[in-house]
Design a protein around this motif. Structure first.
Motif, PDB file in Angstrom:
ATOM      1  N   GLU A 111      88.083  64.700  63.601  1.00  0.00           N
ATOM      2  CA  GLU A 111      87.435  63.978  62.508  1.00  0.00           C
ATOM      3  C   GLU A 111      86.842  62.664  63.002  1.00  0.00           C
ATOM      4  O   GLU A 111      85.725  62.287  62.616  1.00  0.00           O
ATOM      5  CB  GLU A 111      88.448  63.713  61.392  1.00  0.00           C
ATOM      6  CG  GLU A 111      88.888  64.958  60.630  1.00  0.00           C
ATOM      7  CD  GLU A 111      90.012  64.668  59.659  1.00  0.00           C
ATOM      8  OE1 GLU A 111      90.410  63.485  59.540  1.00  0.00           O
ATOM      9  OE2 GLU A 111      90.506  65.623  59.019  1.00  0.00           O
ATOM     10  N   ARG A 113      88.674  55.184  67.772  1.00  0.00           N
ATOM     11  CA  ARG A 113      89.804  55.806  67.074  1.00  0.00           C
ATOM     12  C   ARG A 113      90.161  57.146  67.717  1.00  0.00           C
ATOM     13  O   ARG A 113      91.343  57.479  67.857  1.00  0.00           O
ATOM     14  CB  ARG A 113      89.467  56.001  65.593  1.00  0.00           C
ATOM     15  CG  ARG A 113      90.548  56.730  64.810  1.00  0.00           C
ATOM     16  CD  ARG A 113      90.349  56.631  63.302  1.00  0.00           C
ATOM     17  NE  ARG A 113      91.200  57.571  62.601  1.00  0.00           N
ATOM     18  CZ  ARG A 113      92.512  57.436  62.456  1.00  0.00           C
ATOM     19  NH1 ARG A 113      93.126  56.400  62.971  1.00  0.00           N
ATOM     20  NH2 ARG A 113      93.211  58.343  61.792  1.00  0.00           N
ATOM     21  N   SER A 167      98.065  68.280  63.755  1.00  0.00           N
ATOM     22  CA  SER A 167      97.523  67.251  62.869  1.00  0.00           C
ATOM     23  C   SER A 167      96.838  66.159  63.677  1.00  0.00           C
ATOM     24  O   SER A 167      95.768  65.659  63.290  1.00  0.00           O
ATOM     25  CB  SER A 167      98.650  66.646  62.024  1.00  0.00           C
ATOM     26  OG  SER A 167      98.180  65.584  61.227  1.00  0.00           O
ATOM     27  N   ASN A 168      97.429  65.809  64.817  1.00  0.00           N
ATOM     28  CA  ASN A 168      96.834  64.801  65.688  1.00  0.00           C
ATOM     29  C   ASN A 168      95.465  65.245  66.184  1.00  0.00           C
ATOM     30  O   ASN A 168      94.499  64.471  66.160  1.00  0.00           O
ATOM     31  CB  ASN A 168      97.780  64.534  66.865  1.00  0.00           C
ATOM     32  CG  ASN A 168      97.239  63.509  67.834  1.00  0.00           C
ATOM     33  OD1 ASN A 168      96.368  63.810  68.639  1.00  0.00           O
ATOM     34  ND2 ASN A 168      97.769  62.305  67.799  1.00  0.00           N
ATOM     35  N   SER A 192      92.857  65.103  63.439  1.00  0.00           N
ATOM     36  CA  SER A 192      92.409  63.729  63.200  1.00  0.00           C
ATOM     37  C   SER A 192      91.476  63.259  64.301  1.00  0.00           C
ATOM     38  O   SER A 192      90.502  62.534  64.052  1.00  0.00           O
ATOM     39  CB  SER A 192      93.623  62.795  63.102  1.00  0.00           C
ATOM     40  OG  SER A 192      94.430  63.119  61.987  1.00  0.00           O
ATOM     41  N   GLU A 193      91.753  63.694  65.531  1.00  0.00           N
ATOM     42  CA  GLU A 193      90.890  63.338  66.662  1.00  0.00           C
ATOM     43  C   GLU A 193      89.494  63.943  66.474  1.00  0.00           C
ATOM     44  O   GLU A 193      88.479  63.273  66.718  1.00  0.00           O
ATOM     45  CB  GLU A 193      91.515  63.831  67.962  1.00  0.00           C
ATOM     46  CG  GLU A 193      90.796  63.381  69.223  1.00  0.00           C
ATOM     47  CD  GLU A 193      91.446  63.918  70.497  1.00  0.00           C
ATOM     48  OE1 GLU A 193      90.793  63.852  71.551  1.00  0.00           O
ATOM     49  OE2 GLU A 193      92.591  64.423  70.433  1.00  0.00           O
ATOM     50  N   LEU A 221      93.848  58.232  69.225  1.00  0.00           N
ATOM     51  CA  LEU A 221      94.546  59.457  68.842  1.00  0.00           C
ATOM     52  C   LEU A 221      94.803  60.359  70.046  1.00  0.00           C
ATOM     53  O   LEU A 221      95.848  61.005  70.138  1.00  0.00           O
ATOM     54  CB  LEU A 221      93.739  60.200  67.780  1.00  0.00           C
ATOM     55  CG  LEU A 221      93.685  59.515  66.412  1.00  0.00           C
ATOM     56  CD1 LEU A 221      92.598  60.149  65.548  1.00  0.00           C
ATOM     57  CD2 LEU A 221      95.042  59.613  65.720  1.00  0.00           C
TER      58      LEU A 221
END
Length: 228
Positions: A119, A128, A112-113, A116-117, A132
């Motif tokens: 994205e 951001r 999940s991390n 998100s990275e 992450l």
């Protein structure tokens, strides 16, 4: 309403918010952190601001200069080398231990991390993405179940963010996403030796992405830098 108007701020939460802003390069090295401006931005007293700044100074993220105030730290070339040498000593062995203790829940969290990275990178949110990326490394230390080492690594990751803000020369300084995918595969296979070797190579690549001549400029407004 923005976050300043909807949250009850304490010295701990202000320190955490400022650290997050430093991580994401919204507060670059050299930024002056004026007590009055911070107190007004957060709607708090200068006493709370001072406590937050003192906590960040203990983590070596800001410098308190006599008669001049607080500034986001500006790591030297020597600092940069020492920080990454320390990471090279700690993180490969930590990755080895994490691989041996990895659960399916831990793997899901790391996946999940990384998602998100990705994205954040696709959206052009490099700050951001950097945050992450750092959290990926902190989570590995947590999974390794080494509380003391996790504390050291967390501080080193924060200081690495300052170093990258000053010296990065290419997108790879955000932590190559393929390096994180390779580590994830090693963790999925519970292969400690491979995870250790991959972490060593990853940190070497990260250091190679730095340019010790490049210095960024601080923002013109603290309030704008802190808005999210």
């Amino acid at each position: 309403m923005n976050k300043f108007e909807t949250k009850h701020w304490t010295s701990d939460t202000v320190a955490a918010d400022l650290e997050h802003a430093i991580h994401e390069h919204r507060l670059p090295p050299g930024t002056k952190l004026g007590e009055d401006e911070l107190a007004e931005a957060y709607g708090i007293s200068r006493t709370i601001v001072r406590a937050a700044l003192l906590a960040l100074s203990h983590r070596r993220l800001i410098e308190l200069k006599r008669n001049r105030g607080a500034f986001v730290a500006q790591p030297t070339v020597r600092d940069a080398r020492e920080v990454f040498e320390a990471r090279a000593l700690l993180e490969p062995r930590t990755a080895h231990s994490a691989a041996e203790r990895m659960t399916d829940e831990d793997l899901a969290l790391l996946r999940s991390n990384i998602a998100s990275e990705h994205e954040a990178l696709d959206a052009g949110e490099n700050g951001r993405a950097l945050f992450l990326s750092g959290q990926f490394h902190v989570e590995i230390a947590r999974i390794a179940d080494q509380t003391t080492v996790q504390g050291f690594i967390s501080e080193l990751i924060s200081r690495s963010s300052l170093i990258i803000a000053l010296y990065w020369r290419r997108r790879a300084a955000l932590c190559e996403t393929q390096a994180h995918h390779a580590l994830l595969d090693a963790f999925a296979n519970r292969d400690g030796d491979l995870a250790e070797q991959l972490m060593k190579s990853h940190l070497l690549d990260l250091v190679a992405s730095l340019d010790l001549r490049n210095v960024t400029q601080p923002p013109t407004s603290l309030r704008e830098a802190l808005k999210r």
